[in-house]
Design a protein around this motif. Structure first.
Motif, PDB file in Angstrom:
ATOM      1  N   UNK A 127      11.374  29.211 -35.232  1.00 21.68           N
ATOM      2  CA  UNK A 127      12.667  28.935 -35.502  1.00 21.68           C
ATOM      3  C   UNK A 127      13.162  27.792 -34.850  1.00 21.68           C
ATOM      4  N   UNK A 128      13.932  26.941 -35.823  1.00 23.19           N
ATOM      5  CA  UNK A 128      14.513  25.668 -35.350  1.00 23.19           C
ATOM      6  C   UNK A 128      16.005  25.775 -35.089  1.00 23.19           C
ATOM      7  N   UNK A 129      16.597  25.509 -34.040  1.00 22.72           N
ATOM      8  CA  UNK A 129      17.855  25.533 -33.765  1.00 22.72           C
ATOM      9  C   UNK A 129      18.512  24.239 -33.299  1.00 22.72           C
ATOM     10  N   UNK A 130      19.318  23.713 -34.328  1.00 23.95           N
ATOM     11  CA  UNK A 130      19.773  22.349 -34.247  1.00 23.95           C
ATOM     12  C   UNK A 130      20.766  22.216 -32.996  1.00 23.95           C
ATOM     13  N   UNK A 131      21.708  23.185 -32.822  1.00 27.23           N
ATOM     14  CA  UNK A 131      22.616  23.435 -31.859  1.00 27.23           C
ATOM     15  C   UNK A 131      23.315  24.838 -32.069  1.00 27.23           C
ATOM     16  N   UNK A 132      24.126  25.269 -30.854  1.00 23.58           N
ATOM     17  CA  UNK A 132      24.163  26.839 -30.872  1.00 23.58           C
ATOM     18  C   UNK A 132      25.577  27.186 -31.109  1.00 23.58           C
ATOM     19  N   UNK A 133      26.149  26.131 -32.030  1.00 26.61           N
ATOM     20  CA  UNK A 133      27.422  26.697 -32.804  1.00 26.61           C
ATOM     21  C   UNK A 133      27.171  27.943 -33.660  1.00 26.61           C
ATOM     22  N   UNK A 134      28.275  28.818 -33.541  1.00 21.21           N
ATOM     23  CA  UNK A 134      28.049  30.417 -34.233  1.00 21.21           C
ATOM     24  C   UNK A 134      27.742  30.223 -35.567  1.00 21.21           C
ATOM     25  N   UNK A 135      27.865  29.081 -36.329  1.00 22.61           N
ATOM     26  CA  UNK A 135      27.645  29.012 -37.818  1.00 22.61           C
ATOM     27  C   UNK A 135      26.131  28.450 -38.120  1.00 22.61           C
ATOM     28  N   UNK A 136      25.466  28.135 -36.758  1.00 26.60           N
ATOM     29  CA  UNK A 136      24.138  27.961 -36.869  1.00 26.60           C
ATOM     30  C   UNK A 136      23.223  28.738 -36.100  1.00 26.60           C
ATOM     31  N   UNK A 137      23.806  29.543 -35.301  1.00 29.07           N
ATOM     32  CA  UNK A 137      23.073  30.349 -34.415  1.00 29.07           C
ATOM     33  C   UNK A 137      23.935  31.549 -33.858  1.00 29.07           C
ATOM     34  N   UNK A 138      24.162  32.598 -34.664  1.00 30.21           N
ATOM     35  CA  UNK A 138      24.921  33.854 -34.348  1.00 30.21           C
ATOM     36  C   UNK A 138      24.339  35.001 -33.781  1.00 30.21           C
ATOM     37  N   UNK A 139      25.424  35.817 -33.309  1.00 28.27           N
ATOM     38  CA  UNK A 139      24.959  37.238 -32.554  1.00 28.27           C
ATOM     39  C   UNK A 139      23.902  37.727 -33.544  1.00 28.27           C
ATOM     40  N   UNK A 140      23.919  37.935 -34.747  1.00 25.64           N
ATOM     41  CA  UNK A 140      23.259  38.429 -35.595  1.00 25.64           C
ATOM     42  C   UNK A 140      21.730  37.889 -35.560  1.00 25.64           C
ATOM     43  N   UNK A 166      11.948  34.097 -24.455  1.00 24.80           N
ATOM     44  CA  UNK A 166      11.098  33.287 -23.477  1.00 24.80           C
ATOM     45  C   UNK A 166      10.298  32.314 -24.008  1.00 24.80           C
ATOM     46  N   UNK A 167      10.090  32.422 -25.190  1.00 29.21           N
ATOM     47  CA  UNK A 167       9.311  31.138 -26.178  1.00 29.21           C
ATOM     48  C   UNK A 167       9.993  30.148 -26.516  1.00 29.21           C
ATOM     49  N   UNK A 168      11.377  29.981 -25.878  1.00 26.15           N
ATOM     50  CA  UNK A 168      12.176  28.863 -26.360  1.00 26.15           C
ATOM     51  C   UNK A 168      11.534  27.294 -25.762  1.00 26.15           C
ATOM     52  N   UNK A 169      11.521  26.337 -26.427  1.00 25.92           N
ATOM     53  CA  UNK A 169      10.978  25.135 -26.064  1.00 25.92           C
ATOM     54  C   UNK A 169      12.115  24.095 -26.290  1.00 25.92           C
ATOM     55  N   UNK A 170      12.499  23.322 -25.599  1.00 30.96           N
ATOM     56  CA  UNK A 170      13.407  22.046 -25.594  1.00 30.96           C
ATOM     57  C   UNK A 170      12.666  20.913 -26.126  1.00 30.96           C
ATOM     58  N   UNK A 171      13.037  20.304 -27.202  1.00 32.31           N
ATOM     59  CA  UNK A 171      12.182  19.281 -27.546  1.00 32.31           C
ATOM     60  C   UNK A 171      13.110  17.927 -27.294  1.00 32.31           C
ATOM     61  N   UNK A 172      12.984  17.159 -26.251  1.00 33.92           N
ATOM     62  CA  UNK A 172      13.441  15.896 -25.868  1.00 33.92           C
ATOM     63  C   UNK A 172      13.306  14.791 -26.824  1.00 33.92           C
ATOM     64  N   UNK A 173      12.091  14.563 -27.146  1.00 33.87           N
ATOM     65  CA  UNK A 173      11.779  13.575 -28.344  1.00 33.87           C
ATOM     66  C   UNK A 173      10.856  13.814 -29.346  1.00 33.87           C
ATOM     67  N   UNK A 174       9.556  14.139 -28.642  1.00 34.29           N
ATOM     68  CA  UNK A 174       8.470  14.615 -29.753  1.00 34.29           C
ATOM     69  C   UNK A 174       7.701  15.892 -29.315  1.00 34.29           C
ATOM     70  N   UNK A 175       7.339  16.785 -30.273  1.00 32.28           N
ATOM     71  CA  UNK A 175       6.795  17.887 -30.047  1.00 32.28           C
ATOM     72  C   UNK A 175       5.594  17.941 -30.919  1.00 32.28           C
ATOM     73  N   UNK A 176       4.704  18.735 -30.697  1.00 29.54           N
ATOM     74  CA  UNK A 176       3.264  18.883 -31.641  1.00 29.54           C
ATOM     75  C   UNK A 176       3.263  20.531 -31.621  1.00 29.54           C
ATOM     76  N   UNK A 177       3.249  21.048 -33.039  1.00 31.28           N
ATOM     77  CA  UNK A 177       3.244  22.503 -33.163  1.00 31.28           C
ATOM     78  C   UNK A 177       2.255  23.009 -34.188  1.00 31.28           C
ATOM     79  N   UNK A 199       8.522  31.799 -31.093  1.00 33.26           N
ATOM     80  CA  UNK A 199       8.967  30.409 -30.624  1.00 33.26           C
ATOM     81  C   UNK A 199      10.228  30.045 -31.327  1.00 33.26           C
ATOM     82  N   UNK A 200      11.167  29.487 -30.468  1.00 36.83           N
ATOM     83  CA  UNK A 200      12.430  28.924 -30.620  1.00 36.83           C
ATOM     84  C   UNK A 200      12.282  27.176 -30.353  1.00 36.83           C
ATOM     85  N   UNK A 201      12.756  26.454 -31.157  1.00 37.43           N
ATOM     86  CA  UNK A 201      12.779  25.157 -30.713  1.00 37.43           C
ATOM     87  C   UNK A 201      14.069  24.710 -30.916  1.00 37.43           C
TER      88      UNK A 201
END
Length: 283
Positions: free
Chosen positions: A96-109, A136-147, A119-121
């Motif tokens: 799952x890729x979350x651009x930011x956590x405003x509720x219209x992008x990452x809601x309680x449901x 627990x598998x959330x990963x912060x991507x500061x610049x580049x990441x390989x998956x 995995x959550x990026x």
């Protein structure tokens, strides 16, 4: 030609066909974007499946965005998926890729039904918040990441201008690549230097822009307007531009019909795409 030479030649030709047949090449190069609803996307690229910005609440489940000039509860439309179909997509996605956590992008449901081991990026500023929800598998991507063969590069953006833009907080876009195939999910941003740089640097084949011209009673739009979309089109060569983030949240004032009409009237119909909820766009 003797039998030995014949067999050798057959093996060479057979090997070429096996490795470069149209079917296998098409499968390897397959890239598609499915709009689920609003900014929630299902991306298939490099043989992997990504769920982007999951807002999975049923229609009218959340209070309206305040100071928007209306009191329509959100989401304003239903998901185009049944409960079982939604659960199936979540089960199938590789991350799952979350651009930011405003509720219209990452809601309680989404918090409730996405498995906690998925995995959550995310952007670095959201990592702690997402981990506190049990992922627990959330990963912060500061610049580049390989998956798993994909490259994921974080890009910047501006979620509005002036004081409103500052209040909206940090937002990110992400460029997802598989070999030469690149898809740029710009995220909640207006046209700005960060978007221009991302397009020039990565030269994506397709760009997903969060349109809607979202706006409060005071201040300028905080997501892309028609003028912003035109700037993306002009900067991106032949890339397809996929406009989403409309007709679902009450502060989004630009509608799908507006963008579709603009594309038709300005000779952009082949490049500027406005998918319906549930529709798949192949790139």
């Amino acid at each position: 030609m003797n039998r030995k030479d014949f067999l050798k030649r057959s093996l060479i030709i057979g090997g070429l066909l096996a490795t470069s047949s149209p079917h296998s090449f098409a499968h390897k190069r397959k890239m598609s974007v499915r709009l689920i609803r609003h900014a929630t996307l299902w991306i298939e690229i490099g043989g992997l499946k990504l769920l982007v910005d999951p807002m999975l609440s049923p229609k009218d489940a959340m209070a309206p965005v305040q100071n928007a000039g209306n009191d329509y509860r959100i989401p304003m439309v239903n998901l185009p998926l049944s409960s079982d179909e939604t659960k199936s997509l979540i089960s199938e996605c590789d991350a799952v890729l979350v651009t930011h956590t405003h509720r219209d992008h990452w809601d309680s449901e989404a918090h409730a039904i996405i498995p906690k081991n998925k995995p959550i990026f995310c952007q670095p500023s959201d990592l702690e918040k997402i981990r506190e929800l049990g992922f627990g598998n959330a990963v912060a991507i500061a610049s580049d990441y390989a998956f798993k063969g994909l490259s994921i590069t974080r890009t910047g953006g501006q979620h509005g201008t002036g004081e409103i833009g500052q209040l909206m907080g940090i937002v990110s876009g992400f460029v997802v690549g598989a070999g030469k195939d690149k898809l740029y999910v710009a995220g909640d941003t207006i046209w700005c230097g960060e978007v221009e740089t991302a397009i020039a640097t990565h030269k994506p084949a397709a760009i997903v822009v969060n349109a809607g011209a979202a706006q409060f009673l005071k201040g300028d739009p905080i997501t892309m307007t028609l003028a912003n979309i035109e700037q993306v089109l002009q900067a991106s060569g032949k890339a397809k531009v996929i406009a989403v983030h409309m007709d679902t949240v009450n502060h989004c004032l630009l509608h799908k019909t507006d963008v579709t009409q603009y594309a038709s009237e300005n000779d952009h119909a082949k490049r500027l795409l406005v998918p319906a909820d549930g529709e798949v766009v192949s790139v």
